[in-house]
Enzyme design. Structure first.
Site, PDB file in Angstrom:
ATOM      1  NE  ARG A  45      -3.650   2.249   2.621  1.00  0.00           N
ATOM      2  CZ  ARG A  45      -3.605   2.922   3.766  1.00  0.00           C
ATOM      3  NH1 ARG A  45      -2.873   2.476   4.783  1.00  0.00           N
ATOM      4  NH2 ARG A  45      -4.272   4.044   3.911  1.00  0.00           N
ATOM      5  CG  HIS A  49      -1.661   5.154  -0.641  1.00  0.00           C
ATOM      6  ND1 HIS A  49      -2.418   5.617   0.400  1.00  0.00           N
ATOM      7  CD2 HIS A  49      -2.469   4.319  -1.329  1.00  0.00           C
ATOM      8  CE1 HIS A  49      -3.629   5.067   0.356  1.00  0.00           C
ATOM      9  NE2 HIS A  49      -3.675   4.266  -0.680  1.00  0.00           N
ATOM     10  CG  HIS A 176      -8.175  -3.901  -2.207  1.00  0.00           C
ATOM     11  ND1 HIS A 176      -9.193  -3.014  -2.467  1.00  0.00           N
ATOM     12  CD2 HIS A 176      -7.128  -3.143  -1.788  1.00  0.00           C
ATOM     13  CE1 HIS A 176      -8.775  -1.773  -2.230  1.00  0.00           C
ATOM     14  NE2 HIS A 176      -7.530  -1.826  -1.827  1.00  0.00           N
ATOM     15  CD1 TRP A 205     -11.448  -6.289   0.036  1.00  0.00           C
ATOM     16  CD2 TRP A 205      -9.602  -5.750   1.204  1.00  0.00           C
ATOM     17  NE1 TRP A 205     -11.307  -4.920   0.028  1.00  0.00           N
ATOM     18  CE2 TRP A 205     -10.191  -4.564   0.727  1.00  0.00           C
ATOM     19  CE3 TRP A 205      -8.426  -5.661   1.958  1.00  0.00           C
ATOM     20  CZ2 TRP A 205      -9.646  -3.295   0.980  1.00  0.00           C
ATOM     21  CZ3 TRP A 205      -7.890  -4.415   2.213  1.00  0.00           C
ATOM     22  CH2 TRP A 205      -8.503  -3.254   1.729  1.00  0.00           C
TER      23      TRP A 205
HETATM   24 FE1  DDH Z   1      -6.309  -0.164  -1.443  1.00  0.00          FE
HETATM   25  N1  DDH Z   1      -7.242   0.354   0.303  1.00  0.00           N
HETATM   26  N2  DDH Z   1      -7.607   1.001  -2.483  1.00  0.00           N
HETATM   27  N3  DDH Z   1      -5.312  -0.607  -3.163  1.00  0.00           N
HETATM   28  N4  DDH Z   1      -4.984  -1.251  -0.357  1.00  0.00           N
HETATM   29  C1  DDH Z   1      -6.914  -0.076   1.569  1.00  0.00           C
HETATM   30  C2  DDH Z   1      -5.934  -0.994   1.899  1.00  0.00           C
HETATM   31  C3  DDH Z   1      -5.070  -1.561   0.973  1.00  0.00           C
HETATM   32  C4  DDH Z   1      -8.638   1.731  -1.957  1.00  0.00           C
HETATM   33  C5  DDH Z   1      -8.924   1.903  -0.608  1.00  0.00           C
HETATM   34  C6  DDH Z   1      -8.286   1.236   0.420  1.00  0.00           C
HETATM   35  C7  DDH Z   1      -5.637  -0.163  -4.419  1.00  0.00           C
HETATM   36  C8  DDH Z   1      -6.794   0.526  -4.755  1.00  0.00           C
HETATM   37  C9  DDH Z   1      -7.685   1.088  -3.852  1.00  0.00           C
HETATM   38  C10 DDH Z   1      -3.956  -1.990  -0.892  1.00  0.00           C
HETATM   39  C11 DDH Z   1      -3.490  -1.947  -2.191  1.00  0.00           C
HETATM   40  C12 DDH Z   1      -4.115  -1.271  -3.246  1.00  0.00           C
HETATM   41  C13 DDH Z   1      -7.782   0.550   2.528  1.00  0.00           C
HETATM   42  C14 DDH Z   1      -7.743   0.350   4.030  1.00  0.00           C
HETATM   43  C15 DDH Z   1      -8.637   1.358   1.819  1.00  0.00           C
HETATM   44  C16 DDH Z   1      -9.762   2.215   2.375  1.00  0.00           C
HETATM   45  C17 DDH Z   1      -6.668   1.216   4.689  1.00  0.00           C
HETATM   46  C18 DDH Z   1      -6.658   1.046   6.189  1.00  0.00           C
HETATM   47  O1  DDH Z   1      -7.698   1.291   6.812  1.00  0.00           O
HETATM   48  O2  DDH Z   1      -5.596   0.680   6.737  1.00  0.00           O
HETATM   49  C19 DDH Z   1      -9.425   2.304  -3.034  1.00  0.00           C
HETATM   50  C20 DDH Z   1     -10.630   3.193  -2.842  1.00  0.00           C
HETATM   51  C21 DDH Z   1      -8.846   1.888  -4.207  1.00  0.00           C
HETATM   52  C22 DDH Z   1      -9.317   2.156  -5.584  1.00  0.00           C
HETATM   53  O3  DDH Z   1      -8.640   1.734  -6.528  1.00  0.00           O
HETATM   54  C23 DDH Z   1     -10.444   2.722  -5.905  1.00  0.00           C
HETATM   55  C24 DDH Z   1      -4.592  -0.516  -5.341  1.00  0.00           C
HETATM   56  C25 DDH Z   1      -4.600  -0.145  -6.816  1.00  0.00           C
HETATM   57  C26 DDH Z   1      -3.635  -1.201  -4.616  1.00  0.00           C
HETATM   58  C27 DDH Z   1      -2.327  -1.753  -5.078  1.00  0.00           C
HETATM   59  O4  DDH Z   1      -1.504  -2.105  -4.309  1.00  0.00           O
HETATM   60  C28 DDH Z   1      -1.968  -1.850  -6.488  1.00  0.00           C
HETATM   61  C29 DDH Z   1      -3.385  -2.836   0.139  1.00  0.00           C
HETATM   62  C30 DDH Z   1      -2.263  -3.840  -0.066  1.00  0.00           C
HETATM   63  C31 DDH Z   1      -4.089  -2.574   1.307  1.00  0.00           C
HETATM   64  C32 DDH Z   1      -3.902  -3.233   2.688  1.00  0.00           C
HETATM   65  C33 DDH Z   1      -3.037  -2.401   3.593  1.00  0.00           C
HETATM   66  C34 DDH Z   1      -2.890  -2.952   4.985  1.00  0.00           C
HETATM   67  O5  DDH Z   1      -2.316  -2.254   5.813  1.00  0.00           O
HETATM   68  O6  DDH Z   1      -3.324  -4.063   5.275  1.00  0.00           O
END
Ligand code: DDH
Length: 305
Positions: A45, A49, A176, A205
């Site tokens: 993540r 980000h 996810h 998830w």
């Molecule tokens: Fe995500 N993500 N993500 N995400 N994401 C969250 C957690 C993790 C969105 C929202 C959230 C991608 C796209 C989107 C990962 C990877 C990726 C969380 C929760 C939210 C909310 C955070 C928290 O509370 O700690 C949304 C909206 C989108 C969107 O595309 C519309 C993408 C593209 C990726 C990627 O890696 C390519 C990962 C891994 C997590 C888990 C993190 C953790 O600490 O566990």
């Protein structure tokens, strides 16, 4: 316009493999973090980000954001509410930065995403070095996705703004399968209480959140998802208390995205094949790497470490 990567990088693939190994060892060391999920998902993540602030697409004269400047390390960008709980991911990488002080934050954080995907059983991700740390004038806020939205919103960000295809977009969101949503940031190793807030959403998830799989798509298609009854933001749950965000459900509410979900749910190999170049593209948005070589790193297991 693009940001130009450092060309004459004095470090070799071997040096970067050492950094990879140090990151992978941090993941191993703290495997009890966040309910025994470990830091892998948080590092994926972090890389996303840092990179997903990009406004382009490549070739357009006014690009901004992206991983180049490592700007998520700066308070202005770190304090974007979308980056809640990512201070923990940066915490676990700080000893690695101390050991390899020559690496830029942009390179370190993107390499950490690659390391985490591979160590969790995902595909090999090609990676290139050469990002340079930039100052606060390059920090980017308000560009990361809002989870309460629909498929057209996802397209407007990923396809229009960042230049991904719809296929790449659906493949990327398959990340996810990993990790979970947090109301409070997970407690750091050695600490007694949480240091901050999460996104406000809650739950995992998939049942195996530290394995990189196509489970996200399978669950999305095959399980019954209903609105969660709680005081928090609108989200979905199934009978096993797994979760989906509104933007996750959007992938099966939209006919053309749903086709891709079906394809990936059936065929993990195809998902891996599409995810790897899409994730590389994400980590490289807006950067001109000139002649810099793409490296592919060995996992700790492959090195018998
Ligand atoms: Fe995500 N993500 N993500 N995400 N994401 C969250 C957690 C993790 C969105 C929202 C959230 C991608 C796209 C989107 C990962 C990877 C990726 C969380 C929760 C939210 C909310 C955070 C928290 O509370 O700690 C949304 C909206 C989108 C969107 O595309 C519309 C993408 C593209 C990726 C990627 O890696 C390519 C990962 C891994 C997590 C888990 C993190 C953790 O600490 O566990």
């Amino acid at each position: 316009a693009t940001l130009n990567a450092a060309l004459s990088d004095s470090h070799s693939e071997k040096d970067y493999q050492q950094v990879y190994n140090a990151i992978a060892n941090q993941i191993r060391e703290y495997d009890e973090y966040d309910g025994a999920i470990g830091f892998g998902p948080a590092l994926v993540r972090l890389a996303w980000h840092l990179s997903g602030t990009f406004v382009g697409p490549v070739g357009c004269p006014h690009i901004s954001g992206g991983s180049f400047g490592g700007t998520i390390r700066l308070p202005k960008e770190a304090s974007d509410p979308a980056n809640n709980a990512l201070e923990n991911a940066r915490w676990v990488l700080e000893p690695v930065k101390k050991q390899f002080s020559w690496i830029s934050y942009g390179d370190l954080y993107t390499l950490a995403g690659v390391t985490a995907v591979q160590e969790m059983g995902g595909p090999k991700i090609g990676w290139r070095a050469g990002r340079k740390d930039l100052g606060v004038e390059y920090a980017s806020t308000g560009k990361l996705p809002d989870a309460s939205r629909d498929a057209d919103y996802i397209r407007s960000l990923f396809v229009k703004r960042m230049g991904f295809t719809e296929r790449e977009t659906v493949a990327l969101i398959g990340a996810h399968a990993l990790g979970s949503c947090h109301v409070q940031a997970p407690v750091l190793p050695g600490a007694t209480k949480s240091q901050g807030v999460g996104s406000g959403y809650t739950g995992r998830w998939t049942a195996a959140p530290n394995f990189f799989t196509n489970e996200f798509y399978r669950l999305l298609l095959e399980d019954k998802w209903t609105p969660k009854k709680w005081d928090g933001p609108f989200q979905y749950e199934n009978k096993d208390e797994l979760m989906m965000l509104p933007t996750d459900m959007a992938l099966v509410q939209d006919a053309s995205m749903k086709k891709l979900v079906v394809e990936y749910a059936k065929d993990q190999e195809k998902f891996f094949k599409d995810f790897a170049p899409a994730f590389k593209k994400l980590l490289e948005l807006g950067i001109d790497f000139k002649g810099n070589k793409t490296y592919e790193f060995k996992t700790l297991d492959e090195q018998d470490l």
